[in-house]
Design a protein around this motif. Structure first.
Motif, PDB file in Angstrom:
ATOM      1  N   PRO A  11      41.674  -0.953  29.485  1.00 46.22           N
ATOM      2  CA  PRO A  11      42.247  -2.250  29.117  1.00 46.22           C
ATOM      3  C   PRO A  11      41.193  -3.306  28.810  1.00 46.22           C
ATOM      4  CG  PRO A  11      42.467  -1.856  31.475  1.00 46.22           C
ATOM      5  CD  PRO A  11      41.982  -0.566  30.864  1.00 46.22           C
ATOM      6  N   THR A  12      40.038  -3.228  29.458  1.00 44.05           N
ATOM      7  CA  THR A  12      38.904  -4.129  29.192  1.00 44.05           C
ATOM      8  C   THR A  12      37.648  -3.276  29.133  1.00 44.05           C
ATOM      9  OG1 THR A  12      38.585  -4.516  31.568  1.00 44.05           O
ATOM     10  CG2 THR A  12      39.960  -6.099  30.358  1.00 44.05           C
ATOM     11  N   PRO A  13      36.598  -3.760  28.462  1.00 46.56           N
ATOM     12  CA  PRO A  13      35.355  -2.973  28.399  1.00 46.56           C
ATOM     13  C   PRO A  13      34.824  -2.655  29.792  1.00 46.56           C
ATOM     14  CG  PRO A  13      35.294  -4.771  26.824  1.00 46.56           C
ATOM     15  CD  PRO A  13      36.500  -4.999  27.673  1.00 46.56           C
ATOM     16  N   LEU A  14      34.284  -1.447  29.930  1.00 46.21           N
ATOM     17  CA  LEU A  14      33.678  -1.001  31.179  1.00 46.21           C
ATOM     18  C   LEU A  14      32.185  -0.769  30.960  1.00 46.21           C
ATOM     19  CD1 LEU A  14      36.185   1.702  32.495  1.00 46.21           C
ATOM     20  CD2 LEU A  14      35.691  -0.498  33.566  1.00 46.21           C
ATOM     21  N   THR A  15      31.419  -0.986  32.016  1.00 46.67           N
ATOM     22  CA  THR A  15      30.009  -0.613  31.974  1.00 46.67           C
ATOM     23  C   THR A  15      29.888   0.782  32.572  1.00 46.67           C
ATOM     24  OG1 THR A  15      29.358  -2.916  32.200  1.00 46.67           O
ATOM     25  CG2 THR A  15      27.670  -1.259  32.604  1.00 46.67           C
ATOM     26  N   LEU A  16      29.329   1.693  31.785  1.00 45.96           N
ATOM     27  CA  LEU A  16      29.252   3.111  32.136  1.00 45.96           C
ATOM     28  C   LEU A  16      27.822   3.461  32.509  1.00 45.96           C
ATOM     29  CD1 LEU A  16      31.206   4.183  28.937  1.00 45.96           C
ATOM     30  CD2 LEU A  16      32.199   3.772  31.188  1.00 45.96           C
ATOM     31  N   VAL A  17      27.668   4.125  33.649  1.00 46.98           N
ATOM     32  CA  VAL A  17      26.338   4.429  34.168  1.00 46.98           C
ATOM     33  C   VAL A  17      26.239   5.910  34.496  1.00 46.98           C
ATOM     34  CG1 VAL A  17      24.664   3.970  36.010  1.00 46.98           C
ATOM     35  CG2 VAL A  17      26.101   2.101  35.137  1.00 46.98           C
ATOM     36  N   PHE A  18      25.161   6.547  34.028  1.00 49.11           N
ATOM     37  CA  PHE A  18      24.856   7.928  34.397  1.00 49.11           C
ATOM     38  C   PHE A  18      23.507   7.960  35.106  1.00 49.11           C
ATOM     39  CE2 PHE A  18      28.169   8.932  31.440  1.00 49.11           C
ATOM     40  CZ  PHE A  18      28.651  10.167  31.836  1.00 49.11           C
ATOM     41  N   THR A  19      23.442   8.745  36.187  1.00 50.55           N
ATOM     42  CA  THR A  19      22.172   8.990  36.868  1.00 50.55           C
ATOM     43  C   THR A  19      21.922  10.498  36.876  1.00 50.55           C
ATOM     44  OG1 THR A  19      22.939   9.375  39.143  1.00 50.55           O
ATOM     45  CG2 THR A  19      22.774   7.084  38.415  1.00 50.55           C
ATOM     46  N   ASP A  20      20.663  10.873  36.836  1.00 49.05           N
ATOM     47  CA  ASP A  20      20.338  12.301  36.916  1.00 49.05           C
ATOM     48  C   ASP A  20      19.006  12.480  37.623  1.00 49.05           C
ATOM     49  OD1 ASP A  20      20.611  15.027  36.583  1.00 49.05           O
ATOM     50  OD2 ASP A  20      19.682  15.040  34.603  1.00 49.05           O
ATOM     51  N   MET A  21      18.935  13.509  38.470  1.00 46.82           N
ATOM     52  CA  MET A  21      17.725  13.811  39.201  1.00 46.82           C
ATOM     53  C   MET A  21      16.746  14.563  38.300  1.00 46.82           C
ATOM     54  SD  MET A  21      17.240  15.987  42.751  1.00 46.82           S
ATOM     55  CE  MET A  21      18.762  15.329  43.409  1.00 46.82           C
ATOM     56  N   VAL A  22      15.485  14.148  38.332  1.00 48.84           N
ATOM     57  CA  VAL A  22      14.454  14.770  37.509  1.00 48.84           C
ATOM     58  C   VAL A  22      13.857  15.953  38.263  1.00 48.84           C
ATOM     59  CG1 VAL A  22      12.253  14.416  36.337  1.00 48.84           C
ATOM     60  CG2 VAL A  22      13.939  12.568  36.428  1.00 48.84           C
ATOM     61  N   GLY A  23      13.782  17.110  37.617  1.00 50.09           N
ATOM     62  CA  GLY A  23      13.129  18.285  38.204  1.00 50.09           C
ATOM     63  C   GLY A  23      13.884  18.919  39.347  1.00 50.09           C
ATOM     64  N   SER A  24      15.202  18.773  39.367  1.00 52.19           N
ATOM     65  CA  SER A  24      15.969  19.301  40.505  1.00 52.19           C
ATOM     66  C   SER A  24      16.006  20.824  40.513  1.00 52.19           C
ATOM     67  CB  SER A  24      17.391  18.743  40.483  1.00 52.19           C
ATOM     68  OG  SER A  24      18.056  19.110  39.281  1.00 52.19           O
ATOM     69  N   SER A  25      16.006  21.431  39.341  1.00 45.69           N
ATOM     70  CA  SER A  25      16.091  22.901  39.291  1.00 45.69           C
ATOM     71  C   SER A  25      14.913  23.553  40.001  1.00 45.69           C
ATOM     72  CB  SER A  25      16.151  23.366  37.834  1.00 45.69           C
ATOM     73  OG  SER A  25      17.319  22.868  37.206  1.00 45.69           O
ATOM     74  N   ALA A  26      13.721  23.039  39.729  1.00 47.23           N
ATOM     75  CA  ALA A  26      12.525  23.598  40.380  1.00 47.23           C
ATOM     76  C   ALA A  26      12.556  23.340  41.876  1.00 47.23           C
ATOM     77  CB  ALA A  26      11.268  22.985  39.762  1.00 47.23           C
ATOM     78  N   ALA A  27      13.032  22.162  42.254  1.00 41.62           N
ATOM     79  CA  ALA A  27      13.094  21.837  43.679  1.00 41.62           C
ATOM     80  C   ALA A  27      14.026  22.772  44.422  1.00 41.62           C
ATOM     81  CB  ALA A  27      13.538  20.381  43.858  1.00 41.62           C
ATOM     82  N   LYS A  28      15.156  23.128  43.784  1.00 39.00           N
ATOM     83  CA  LYS A  28      16.132  23.997  44.437  1.00 39.00           C
ATOM     84  C   LYS A  28      15.597  25.408  44.645  1.00 39.00           C
ATOM     85  CE  LYS A  28      20.003  21.555  42.305  1.00 39.00           C
ATOM     86  NZ  LYS A  28      21.006  21.604  41.235  1.00 39.00           N
ATOM     87  N   SER A  74      24.003  14.916  38.985  1.00 43.05           N
ATOM     88  CA  SER A  74      24.260  13.709  38.212  1.00 43.05           C
ATOM     89  C   SER A  74      25.481  12.969  38.737  1.00 43.05           C
ATOM     90  CB  SER A  74      24.490  14.057  36.739  1.00 43.05           C
ATOM     91  OG  SER A  74      23.365  14.693  36.196  1.00 43.05           O
ATOM     92  N   PHE A  75      25.437  11.647  38.579  1.00 35.20           N
ATOM     93  CA  PHE A  75      26.571  10.784  38.896  1.00 35.20           C
ATOM     94  C   PHE A  75      27.070  10.122  37.613  1.00 35.20           C
ATOM     95  CE2 PHE A  75      25.276  11.038  43.289  1.00 35.20           C
ATOM     96  CZ  PHE A  75      26.411  10.713  44.027  1.00 35.20           C
ATOM     97  N   PHE A  76      28.392   9.947  37.532  1.00 35.95           N
ATOM     98  CA  PHE A  76      29.012   9.143  36.487  1.00 35.95           C
ATOM     99  C   PHE A  76      29.728   7.998  37.203  1.00 35.95           C
ATOM    100  CE2 PHE A  76      32.688   9.055  33.169  1.00 35.95           C
ATOM    101  CZ  PHE A  76      32.237   7.835  32.694  1.00 35.95           C
ATOM    102  N   LEU A  77      29.310   6.744  36.903  1.00 33.92           N
ATOM    103  CA  LEU A  77      29.824   5.562  37.581  1.00 33.92           C
ATOM    104  C   LEU A  77      30.372   4.569  36.565  1.00 33.92           C
ATOM    105  CD1 LEU A  77      26.603   4.892  39.734  1.00 33.92           C
ATOM    106  CD2 LEU A  77      28.483   6.455  40.288  1.00 33.92           C
ATOM    107  N   THR A  78      31.272   3.704  37.013  1.00 33.13           N
ATOM    108  CA  THR A  78      31.735   2.609  36.168  1.00 33.13           C
ATOM    109  C   THR A  78      31.705   1.299  36.947  1.00 33.13           C
ATOM    110  OG1 THR A  78      34.063   2.914  36.774  1.00 33.13           O
ATOM    111  CG2 THR A  78      33.263   4.108  34.824  1.00 33.13           C
ATOM    112  N   PHE A  79      31.550   0.199  36.191  1.00 27.49           N
ATOM    113  CA  PHE A  79      31.502  -1.142  36.770  1.00 27.49           C
ATOM    114  C   PHE A  79      32.291  -2.085  35.870  1.00 27.49           C
ATOM    115  CE2 PHE A  79      27.829   1.067  38.306  1.00 27.49           C
ATOM    116  CZ  PHE A  79      27.610   0.597  39.590  1.00 27.49           C
ATOM    117  N   ALA A  80      33.013  -2.998  36.480  1.00 25.34           N
ATOM    118  CA  ALA A  80      33.721  -4.012  35.700  1.00 25.34           C
ATOM    119  C   ALA A  80      32.751  -5.065  35.177  1.00 25.34           C
ATOM    120  CB  ALA A  80      34.809  -4.671  36.550  1.00 25.34           C
ATOM    121  N   ASP A  81      31.688  -5.333  35.941  1.00 27.12           N
ATOM    122  CA  ASP A  81      30.715  -6.370  35.581  1.00 27.12           C
ATOM    123  C   ASP A  81      29.387  -5.701  35.218  1.00 27.12           C
ATOM    124  OD1 ASP A  81      28.876  -8.435  35.440  1.00 27.12           O
ATOM    125  OD2 ASP A  81      29.632  -9.486  37.195  1.00 27.12           O
TER     126      ASP A  81
END
Length: 844
Positions: A11-28, A74-81
Motif C-alpha cells: 500500500p505504501t513504499p517499503l524499504t527492502l534490506v538484504f544481508t548476507d554472510m561473507v565466506g560462510s561456505s568455507a567457515a561451515k 541471508s536475511f530479508f527485512l523490510t522497514f516502513a521508514d
C-alpha cells in the motif's frame, strides 16, 4: 489479465534490506568445527549462526523492522521508514566490529543492500523487481559494506553519523542499470564494491564480470531451517525475560532507608559508574532523564523515583529500568538492585550484597553492579577484562565519592567554576589518591581557561591511574597525552580505542572530536561530536564543542541552529557556552545578541573568559585601543580569582595581538611580567609566540630550546610554535627563505596557527606574488578560526591586497582592500596599517 487473488501490492513504499554472510561456505566446512559433517553443522549452528541470528534480530527489534525470511545465511527485512533501515544496517555492522563473532575463517562479516519500492506480496513474502534490486545491491557489496540504491539514498537523506559516497552505475542481473551508493557508517572512507561499475568497465575496456548469486540456497536443508526456527523461538522467550545487550537501561535514584544523608546521591552515582564499565549496556544519563521529565509535566529537580523512570522509559521505548535501595540491619548494610520490565513492571533480575560497615558500602555497590551486568547479558570475559573493584576504580572513601558525585552533577550543567570545582576539590582533599577527581579538576580548569592548573591535575590523575577501571584509564590517558605530554596523535589513538571499547560512552566521542580539532581536523571532529549527540541529545559540552567547530569553518547558520537547540534543551548555561554565543553574534553582526551574552556573564567568577572574547573581537575589528583595555580587564578579573595562568594568558595575548599589528612597544617588559606570574607550559608557549612576533630573540630562542627539550612529543610545540616563532624571527631579520624553511609543514595547521600568514609575508619579501596570494588566501579562508584562535585576519587581508598589487592584478587588489575596509570599518582611526592601506588603495 486480472491479478492473482493472493497477490497484493504494497500500500505504501517499503524499504527492502538484504544481508548476507561473507565466506560462510568455507567457515561451515572448516575441519576445526568437527570430525564429520554432522558435528560441523551442529558446531556452526550453535557457535556461529545462533550469535549471527541474535545480533540481526536484536537490531531489527531496535529499529522497527520486520523479518520476512532467512535463506541460508541471508536475511530479508523490510522497514516502513528508510532512516530506520539505514540505522539498523549501520548498527549491525558496528556491532560486528565492537563484538566480533569468531569463525574458522576469521571474524564474521556481512554485506548489506538497501532499496526502496512497492513490491508484490504473495505466499507470505514480498516479490518483484524491487526485491530483486535490493538483493542485487547486497551482492554488489564487499565485506562490511552497506550498499544503497539511488532511490533509497534520496529518501534516507543525511542522518547524523553516516556519509554517502557514489559508487557509480551498475548493470544488475535481471534488473538493469542502477546507481549505487556506499554508506560510510564508521568513517572508514569509501569501500570498494565487489562489482565494477559501468564507468570503470568503460574506462578500462574490460568486458564481462560475473555477478555473485542472489542468495545462498538452503545449504543446510529443511532440518537446518527447523533448528533455526526453534532457536528463534527460544530467543523470543529469552528476550521477554532479559533485555538485549544493545538496549538502553534507565536507573532510578537509590532509595535510602538508613536515614543517613551520606548515602543520598552517592549510591546512585557509584552504581552508575560501575554499570558504565560495561561496553555493551547503555546506561541513560541522568541529565537526559531530567531533560525528559519536562515532557511529563514534572520538574527536573524531582527525585527520580521508580514511577518516574518507568514513565520516561515507556515514553522513550526503553525496555528495562533499574531500582535500588540501601537498608541497615544492626551494624550491617544491605544493598539491593532490581531490573524490571518497563511494559509489565515484572522483575527481570534481582541482586543483593551486604557490607559489614559504612566504609565497605562502596565495595558492595561494585559487587551488586558486576552481578547485575552479568544477569543482564554481559559476557563473563567482558566483565573480567573491564571490571575493577569500586575502591580501586574510584575511591574507598564514601565522603570523597559523595563530593565527586555532587561535582559531576554541577559539571553536567556546565557550572564548572566554582560549583563543580569546589566539590572536586573537596573530593581530593578527602582522598588525595582519587584519580578521577583529579582528572575532572583538570577538565573544569581547562574549560575555564586555567590551563596551567589543568595540566597539574592531569599529571596527578595519570600518576594515580594504575589501578583504575579500563574506562577511567582510557579517559585519564587521553587527557594526559593530549594536554600534559601534548602528543595529539597518541591521544587520538587512545580515544579511538576508547570508542571501539565503549561505543556508547558519550565522553569518548566528545574528547575524540576535541583532540582532532586541536590539529585542525575539523570535519572529522564535527562528525564525532555529532555522534555524541546521537547518544545524548541534551549534552551541553557536546553542543558547545560542535557550535565552536562550526563557527571555526564559518558554518554560522549551522552553529546558530546548534546553539538554539542547546538552549531549547536547557543543555548548558555555562560561561563557555555564552562566549560561543558572543563570538557567533559578532561574526554575524548581531550587536544586541553580543550585549545580551556579555551581560549574562557579569559577576561570575570566570568572567575573564568573556572579557577575553570581547578583546579578541575588538582586535579583529581593528579596535586595538579598546582591545588593550579588555585584555587588561581580563587579566585583572583572573587575578581576583587567583587564576594566575589565565592572568598571564590575557597579558600575553595582548602582546601578540598588538605585535601582529606592528605595535610591540614595551613587549619585553610585558612578556617578562607574564612569566613572573606563571611558568606552566601554556604560558611558556604564549610567551614564545609573543616574543617571536615582536622580534625578541633574547626571550624567544631560550624559550624555544627549553620547550622542545622538555616536551619532545608535544605536537603543538614541535610542529607549530617552535617553527613559527623561528620563522617570525627570521622575517624580522630579513631572512624570508629561512622563514619558509621553518614553515614547510605549516599548511597542515592553517586552522590553528598563523603559519599561512607568515608564509605570505615571506613570499612578499621574496617578490613571489603567486605564492604570496595562495598563502594569504589560506590565511583568510575562515573568519571564525581567526577570531577563536588567531590574531592575524585583518593583517592577512592586507597582505592579500598587497600580493595582488604586486602581481599587477588591480581588480582583485581593489576587492581585497575593500574587504579589509569592511573588516576594519570601526577600527582605530590612527591604526598605522589602516592608514597605509588607504594610501595604497588610492594609488590603484
Amino acid at each position: 489479465m486480472p491479478a492473482h487473488p493472493a497477490l497484493k501490492l504494497a500500500p505504501t513504499p517499503l524499504t527492502l534490506v538484504f544481508t548476507d554472510m561473507v565466506g560462510s561456505s568455507a567457515a561451515k566446512r572448516a575441519a576445526s568445527l568437527g570430525a564429520d559433517a554432522h558435528e560441523r553443522d551442529r558446531a556452526y549452528l550453535e557457535g556461529i549462526q545462533s550469535k549471527h541470528l541474535r545480533l540481526i534480530r536484536d537490531a531489527i527489534a531496535d529499529h522497527n523492522g520486520k523479518e520476512i525470511m532467512t535463506i541460508g545465511d541471508s536475511f530479508f527485512l523490510t522497514f516502513a521508514d528508510p532512516v530506520d533501515a539505514i540505522r539498523c544496517a549501520a548498527a549491525i555492522q558496528q556491532r560486528l566490529r565492537t563484538h566480533p563473532i569468531d569463525t574458522p575463517s576469521g571474524p564474521l562479516q556481512l554485506r548489506i543492500g538497501i532499496h526502496n519500492g512497492t513490491p508484490e506480496y504473495f505466499e507470505n513474502s514480498w516479490h518483484g523487481t524491487d526485491v530483486d534490486t535490493a538483493a542485487r545491491a547486497e551482492s554488489a557489496g564487499s565485506p562490511q559494506q552497506i550498499v544503497v540504491t539511488d532511490v533509497a539514498r534520496k529518501l534516507i537523506g543525511d542522518p547524523l553519523g553516516i556519509k554517502f559516497r557514489p559508487l557509480g552505475t551498475f548493470t544488475l542481473k535481471g534488473v538493469g542499470e542502477v546507481k549505487l551508493w556506499d554508506a560510510d557508517y564508521d568513517q572508514h572512507g569509501l569501500r570498494t564494491p565487489s562489482l565494477r561499475s559501468n564507468e570503470l568497465k568503460k574506462r578500462s575496456r574490460l568486458i564481462g564480470i560475473s555477478i555473485a548469486s542472489l542468495l545462498i540456497l538452503a545449504v543446510l536443508g529443511f532440518a537446518g531451517f527447523q533448528l533455526w526456527q526453534k532457536y528463534k523461538t527460544q530467543q523470543r522467550v529469552a528476550k521477554s525475560a532479559t533485555p538485549s545487550a544493545k538496549d538502553s537501561i534507565i536507573l532510578a535514584d537509590f532509595e535510602n532507608k538508613t536515614g543517613d544523608p551520606v548515602f543520598d546521591t552517592t549510591l546512585t552515582q557509584a552504581f552508575a559508574i560501575q554499570m558504565q564499565q560495561s561496553p555493551v549496556l547503555n546506561l541513560v544519563s541522568q541529565q537526559h532523564i531530567r531533560q525528559s521529565m519536562q515532557y511529563l509535566g514534572r520538574q527536573s529537580t524531582e527525585a527520580l523515583t521508580p514511577a518516574i523512570v518507568r514513565e520516561v522509559a515507556q515514553r522513550e521505548g526503553i525496555k528495562a529500568y533499574l531500582t535500588g535501595n540501601i537498608a541497615k540491619f544492626g551494624n550491617e548494610y544491605v544493598i539491593s538492585v532490581t531490573a524490571q520490565n518497563t511494559n509489565t513492571g515484572d522483575d527481570i533480575a534481582s541482586v543483593q550484597a551486604q557490607a559489614a560497615d559504612k566504609e565497605h558500602v562502596i565495595d558492595a555497590i561494585g559487587t551488586v553492579a558486576t552481578s547485575m551486568r552479568a544477569r543482564l547479558g554481559e559476557s563473563l570475559s567482558s566483565i573480567q577484562k573491564l571490571d575493577t573493584p569500586m575502591g580501586q576504580a574510584t575511591t574507598p572513601s564514601l565522603e570523597a565519592f559523595r563530593a565527586y558525585a555532587l561535582g559531576d552533577v554541577e559539571h553536567e550543567k556546565g557550572l564548572d567554576i566554582p560549583q563543580a570545582e569546589g566539590h572536586y576539590r573537596q573530593a581530593v582533599e578527602l582522598d588525595p589518591n582519587f584519580a578521577m577527581a583529579w582528572a575532572r579538576l583538570g577538565v573544569v580548569y581547562g574549560n575555564s581557561g586555567q590551563r596551567g592548573r589543568s595540566l597539574d591535575c592531569y599529571g596527578k590523575a595519570y600518576a594515580l591511574s594504575k589501578n583504575v577501571s579500563e574506562r577511567e584509564r582510557l579517559y585519564i590517558q587521553a587527557h594526559y597525552f593530549l594536554n600534559a605530554i601534548g602528543n595529539v596523535q597518541k591521544a587520538i589513538d587512545t580515544l579511538e580505542l576508547a570508542v571501539r571499547t565503549y561505543p556508547l560512552d558519550i565522553s569518548n566521542w566528545i574528547n575524540l572530536g576535541s583532540a582532532q580539532s586541536n590539529i585542525g581536523l575539523i570535519n572529522e571532529a564535527i562528525e564525532n561530536t555529532k555522534r555524541s549527540l546521537t547518544l545524548d541529545p541534551t549534552d551541553g559540552v557536546a553542543f558547545l564543542n560542535l557550535a565552536s567547530m562550526q563557527v571555526s569553518i564559518d558554518r554560522f547558520s549551522d552553529a546558530a541552529q546548534t546553539l538554539a537547540e542547546a538552549d531549547r534543551q536547557h543543555a548548558d548555561s555555562g560561561t563557555g557556552s555564552l562566549t560561543a554565543f558572543y563570538q557567533l553574534a559578532f561574526l554575524t553582526g548581531d550587536r544586541a545578541a553580543m550585549a545580551k551574552a556579555a551581560a549574562k556573564v557579569e559577576g561570575r567568577v570566570d568572567q575573564y573568559q568573556m572579557s577575553q572574547s570581547i578583546a579578541a573581537a575588538q582586535e579583529f575589528a581593528g579596535q586595538y585601543r579598546e582591545a588593550s583595555q579588555s585584555w587588561n580587564l581580563a587579566a585583572t578579573q583572573a587575578a581576583t580569582q587567583k587564576a594566575t595562568d589565565a592572568q598571564a594568558s590575557s597579558l600575553l595575548l595582548r602582546v601578540s595581538g598588538r605585535g601582529f599589528a606592528g605595535m610591540c612597544e614595551n613587549s619585553p617588559r610585558d612578556i617578562k611580567a607574564a612569566l613572573a606570574l606563571d611558568k606552566t607550559k601554556p604560558t611558556l608557549i604564549s610567551a614564545t609566540i609573543s616574543a617571536g612576533i615582536c622580534n625578541q630573540p633574547a626571550i624567544a630562542l631560550p624559550l624555544i630550546e627549553s620547550l622542545v627539550k622538555q616536551y619532545p612529543e608535544d605536537t603543538q610545540i614541535n610542529q607549530i610554535v617552535a617553527p613559527q616563532a623561528r620563522a617570525a624571527l627570521a622575517l624580522a631579520a630579513n631572512q624570508p627563505q629561512e622563514a619558509l624553511v621553518n614553515l614547510e609543514g605549516a599548511k597542515a595547521f592553517d586552522l590553528v596557527s598563523a603559519g599561512a600568514y607568515l608564509q605570505g609575508l615571506a613570499y612578499l619579501d621574496l617578490k613571489d606574488s603567486a605564492n604570496a596570494i595562495e598563502a594569504f588566501q589560506r590565511a583568510t579562508k575562515y573568519k571564525g578560526a581567526a577570531l577563536q584562535l588567531l590574531q592575524d585576519y585583518g593583517q592577512a587581508q592586507l597582505g592579500l591586497a598587497r600580493a595582488y598589487t604586486m602581481a599587477g592584478n588591480r581588480p582583485e587588489a581593489k576587492k581585497a582592500y575593500e574587504a579589509l575596509f569592511v573588516t576594519w570599518k570601526d577600527a582605530d582611526a590612527d591604526l598605522p596599517q589602516l592608514l597605509a592601506a588607504k594610501k595604497e588603495y588610492a594609488a590603484l
